[in-house]
Design an enzyme around this catalytic site. Structure first.
Site, PDB file in Angstrom:
ATOM      1  N   LYS A 195       0.628  -0.995  -0.123  1.00 61.03           N
ATOM      2  CA  LYS A 195      -0.096  -0.088  -0.009  1.00 61.03           C
ATOM      3  C   LYS A 195       0.984   1.359  -0.101  1.00 61.03           C
ATOM      4  CE  LYS A 195      -1.765   2.888   2.138  1.00 61.03           C
ATOM      5  NZ  LYS A 195      -1.835   4.437   1.687  1.00 61.03           N
ATOM      6  N   GLU A 271       9.918   1.551  10.379  1.00 62.65           N
ATOM      7  CA  GLU A 271      10.861   2.653  10.353  1.00 62.65           C
ATOM      8  C   GLU A 271      10.313   3.973  10.474  1.00 62.65           C
ATOM      9  OE1 GLU A 271      13.664   0.970  10.072  1.00 62.65           O
ATOM     10  OE2 GLU A 271      12.966  -0.946   9.221  1.00 62.65           O
ATOM     11  N   CYS A 306      13.807  10.996   6.234  1.00 63.99           N
ATOM     12  CA  CYS A 306      13.622  10.528   7.696  1.00 63.99           C
ATOM     13  C   CYS A 306      14.985  10.940   8.572  1.00 63.99           C
ATOM     14  CB  CYS A 306      13.306   8.845   7.786  1.00 63.99           C
ATOM     15  SG  CYS A 306      14.607   8.076   6.665  1.00 63.99           S
ATOM     16  N   GLU A 406       9.781  16.617  14.300  1.00 65.78           N
ATOM     17  CA  GLU A 406      10.206  16.685  12.975  1.00 65.78           C
ATOM     18  C   GLU A 406       9.560  17.656  11.814  1.00 65.78           C
ATOM     19  OE1 GLU A 406       9.036  13.022  11.133  1.00 65.78           O
ATOM     20  OE2 GLU A 406      10.942  12.459  10.292  1.00 65.78           O
TER      21      GLU A 406
HETATM   22  P1  NAD Z   1       2.473   8.810   7.229  1.00 71.16           P
HETATM   23  O1  NAD Z   1       2.807   8.113   8.505  1.00 71.16           O
HETATM   24  O2  NAD Z   1       1.549   9.859   7.191  1.00 71.16           O
HETATM   25  O3  NAD Z   1       2.190   7.607   6.052  1.00 71.16           O
HETATM   26  C1  NAD Z   1       3.068   6.634   5.792  1.00 71.16           C
HETATM   27  C2  NAD Z   1       2.036   5.559   5.087  1.00 71.16           C
HETATM   28  O4  NAD Z   1       1.058   5.072   6.102  1.00 71.16           O
HETATM   29  C3  NAD Z   1       1.145   6.117   3.906  1.00 71.16           C
HETATM   30  O5  NAD Z   1       1.042   5.005   3.238  1.00 71.16           O
HETATM   31  C4  NAD Z   1      -0.143   6.251   4.753  1.00 71.16           C
HETATM   32  O6  NAD Z   1      -1.241   6.055   3.668  1.00 71.16           O
HETATM   33  C5  NAD Z   1      -0.234   5.021   5.642  1.00 71.16           C
HETATM   34  N1  NAD Z   1      -1.038   5.324   6.842  1.00 71.16           N
HETATM   35  C6  NAD Z   1      -1.531   6.564   7.175  1.00 71.16           C
HETATM   36  N2  NAD Z   1      -2.590   6.312   8.241  1.00 71.16           N
HETATM   37  C7  NAD Z   1      -2.576   5.003   8.608  1.00 71.16           C
HETATM   38  C8  NAD Z   1      -3.367   4.152   9.251  1.00 71.16           C
HETATM   39  N3  NAD Z   1      -4.180   4.630  10.345  1.00 71.16           N
HETATM   40  N4  NAD Z   1      -3.211   2.777   9.154  1.00 71.16           N
HETATM   41  C9  NAD Z   1      -2.634   2.307   8.334  1.00 71.16           C
HETATM   42  N5  NAD Z   1      -1.680   3.136   7.274  1.00 71.16           N
HETATM   43  C10 NAD Z   1      -1.730   4.391   7.444  1.00 71.16           C
HETATM   44  O7  NAD Z   1       4.143   9.099   6.641  1.00 71.16           O
HETATM   45  P2  NAD Z   1       4.332   9.940   5.397  1.00 71.16           P
HETATM   46  O8  NAD Z   1       4.020  11.434   5.618  1.00 71.16           O
HETATM   47  O9  NAD Z   1       3.857   9.192   4.430  1.00 71.16           O
HETATM   48  O10 NAD Z   1       5.900   9.918   5.546  1.00 71.16           O
HETATM   49  C11 NAD Z   1       6.887  10.770   6.269  1.00 71.16           C
HETATM   50  C12 NAD Z   1       7.341  10.098   7.478  1.00 71.16           C
HETATM   51  O11 NAD Z   1       7.852   8.999   7.150  1.00 71.16           O
HETATM   52  C13 NAD Z   1       8.154  10.693   8.147  1.00 71.16           C
HETATM   53  O12 NAD Z   1       8.116  10.678   9.719  1.00 71.16           O
HETATM   54  C14 NAD Z   1       9.546  10.258   8.005  1.00 71.16           C
HETATM   55  O13 NAD Z   1      10.503  10.347   8.868  1.00 71.16           O
HETATM   56  C15 NAD Z   1       8.937   8.736   7.730  1.00 71.16           C
HETATM   57  N6  NAD Z   1      10.174   7.799   7.375  1.00 71.16           N
HETATM   58  C16 NAD Z   1      11.031   7.108   7.956  1.00 71.16           C
HETATM   59  C17 NAD Z   1      11.701   6.628   7.357  1.00 71.16           C
HETATM   60  C18 NAD Z   1      12.760   5.523   7.955  1.00 71.16           C
HETATM   61  O14 NAD Z   1      13.468   4.614   7.063  1.00 71.16           O
HETATM   62  N7  NAD Z   1      12.737   5.460   9.246  1.00 71.16           N
HETATM   63  C19 NAD Z   1      12.005   6.643   5.780  1.00 71.16           C
HETATM   64  C20 NAD Z   1      11.138   7.401   5.012  1.00 71.16           C
HETATM   65  C21 NAD Z   1      10.054   8.176   5.832  1.00 71.16           C
END
Ligand code: NAD
Length: 503
Positions: A195, A271, A306, A406
């Protein structure tokens, strides 16, 4: 055959983007299908605000279908029981085809989330390809064990795949973050339902199509686009999903753990977010080189990384020289531009809404008493694009919002430090622990800091360097797992102990 990328100019990318054939349906059991509800959502180009594509809005019914097809593929063994070298060859061919189609995949990510085309093409895509090659190479090196047991018994420990893996990915590296999950999961023999983020849903669809083109069996790799609280939640709650592997925010990561507990206690790999310190001690040999790493560490990908090094912990003796060099050198490199121009280094952020969030945090930084050295606003000439000017704050204290939350945008904060222990204390004073860097020419200082800093990845005299052997993931609320490396591959397996009584 595509034109060679080094010949593609701004006008060529513009032309290509106009004639690009964008697929928006879901990819389930080897074919494109509409969402059961027939609903679609719009994916916007953040550089222009224009609608890029209408994308099928998957929901619980589509997740059910995709998981059922993955489960069927798992049960009949079409992938997990394929001879290891055959499975390797599928993934090698997959990597080769991705390489051939790099320009299309790069263009989709750039249009979808605003990343400069040169970054998509020279950073994301090569990493995607090497990820598939690395994990393909690992397939026939995944070995079990015969233990030294009693003589009338044979005890074997086997590494087996888990079953259906659900992967939920973010938008900041749309293809790469997904592939860091999909490649090891497939290499270990699992079937996958991915997804992607609703903010950058396009490139992963093409990826699934290419998997079929190289002979990947139907049902083994499925992609269901949709919103987090619909498709994402349904996947994380699904009773037939053996593991959910998630990259995204800490807040949603915590929710994923709840879904796992509420359903089938599936394994959860997270992650999540970060607030990485970059530490600069007073004995640095080459300040300009350190500064060049420092600003790339926060302004690359418009700060939407991230492990972005958003907290610059600078020794007070070099503080003023550091800030001056950072301001001068970074502004010469990072200026907003059209992401389709190969010379652009800073594109828009992912959405208008995200731009407004970043601007609010900048305003809060001012209110809390930090000083703007440069930047600090939207790049108006690019309206209606969602641009934020690269921004540097000085006079930041670690309790301020700028240092704690962040921001996920091109915003850096300088925090002066007195000595080594002061730097360690501030570095660790954060709910996050994803990455850090330490700049010093003294090996003993470096080693003490490596030992004392609470982070999953620490760079010494560099930032962001590494290869596929490097486990990538965080301490504390930055996650509980690792992408890349053998450690990641093992996370998509489980141990089976088989005890044979021989007499
Ligand atoms: P997000 O948490 O908003 O979304 C991530 C994914 O989760 C999306 O596909 C979203 O649709 C899904 N999602 C959202 N709500 C959900 C729910 N209730 N149930 C299941 N899935 C759900 O994050 P984002 O804005 O897409 O990405 C940015 C974040 O990702 C930042 O916090 C960043 O630090 C983190 N990130 C971490 C790493 C790592 O390796 N640690 C790498 C890249 C990004």
């Amino acid at each position: 055959m595509q034109e060679s990328s080094d010949k593609l100019q701004h006008r060529d990318w513009l032309r290509r983007s106009e004639s690009l054939n964008i697929e928006g349906r879901l990819f389930i059991n080897g074919s494109y299908v509409e969402a059961k509800s027939g609903a679609r959502f719009e994916s916007l180009n953040p550089a222009t605000g224009e609608v890029l594509a209408a994308v099928a809005r998957g929901g619980a019914a589509d997740i059910d279908l995709a998981v059922a097809s993955a489960k069927e593929a798992w049960r009949d063994g079409r992938w997990r029981f394929m001879a290891p070298r055959d499975r390797m060859n599928v993934l090698f061919r997959f990597a080769d085809l991705i390489e051939q189609r790099s320009e299309d995949l790069a263009l989709l990510d750039t249009l979808d989330m605003g990343k400069p085309i040169t970054d998509s093409l020279t950073i994301d895509l090569p990493e995607v390809i090497v990820t598939f090659r690395y994990f393909a190479e690992c397939i026939d090196k995944l070995e079990g064990l015969v233990t030294n047991s009693e003589t009338n018994a044979l005890h074997m420990i086997m590494k087996e795949p888990l079953g259906v893996v659900g992967a939920i990915s973010p938008w900041n590296y749309p293809l790469l973050m997904a592939v860091w999950k999909v490649a090891p999961a497939l290499a270990a023999g699992n079937c996958v339902v991915l997804k992607p983020s609703e903010k950058a849903p396009l490139s992963c669809l093409l990826l699934a199509e290419l998997f079929m083109e190289v002979g990947g069996p139907a049902g083994v790799f499925n992609v269901v686009n949709g919103f987090g609280d619909e498709a994402g939640k349904a996947l994380a709650l699904h009773p037939d999903v053996a593991k959910i592997t998630f990259t995204g925010s800490t807040e949603v990561g915590k929710q994923i753990m709840i879904y796992a507990g509420q359903s089938n206690m599936k394994r959860v790999a997270l992650e999540t977010g970060g607030k990485s310190p970059q530490i600069f001690m007073a004995d640095i040999d080459d300040l300009d080189q350190a500064v060049d790493y420092a600003f790339a560490g926060i302004f690359d990908n418009a700060g939407q990384v991230c492990n972005a090094g958003s907290r610059l912990l600078v020794h007070q003796n070099i503080h003023d020289a550091f800030v001056e060099s950072f301001a001068k050198r970074s502004q010469a490199v990072y200026q907003p531009g059209d992401p389709l121009d190969p010379d652009t280094t800073l594109g828009p952020v992912v959405t208008k809404e995200h731009q407004q969030n970043i601007l609010r945090k900048i305003a809060l930084g001012r209110e809390e008493g930090a000083k703007i050295v440069f930047g600090g606003g939207a790049a108006e000439t690019f309206e209606p694009g969602a641009y934020v000017k690269p921004t540097l704050f000085s006079g930041v204290e670690n309790h301020m919002t700028l240092a704690r939350e962040e921001i996920f945008g091109p915003v850096a904060s300088v925090i002066p430090v007195k000595d080594e222990q002061g730097a360690i204390d501030i570095a660790n004073d954060s709910p996050y622990g994803l990455a850090a860097s330490v700049w010093t020419k003294d090996l003993k200082t470096a080693m003490r800091m490596v030992k004392n800093i609470e982070a999953g990845v620490i760079w010494v005299n560099c930032f962001g360097d590494g290869d596929m052997t490097q486990p990538f993931g965080g301490y504390k609320q930055s996650g509980n797992s690792r992408d890349k490396s053998m450690e990641s591959l093992l996370g998509y397996t489980q141990s089976k102990s088989a005890w044979f009584k021989l007499e």
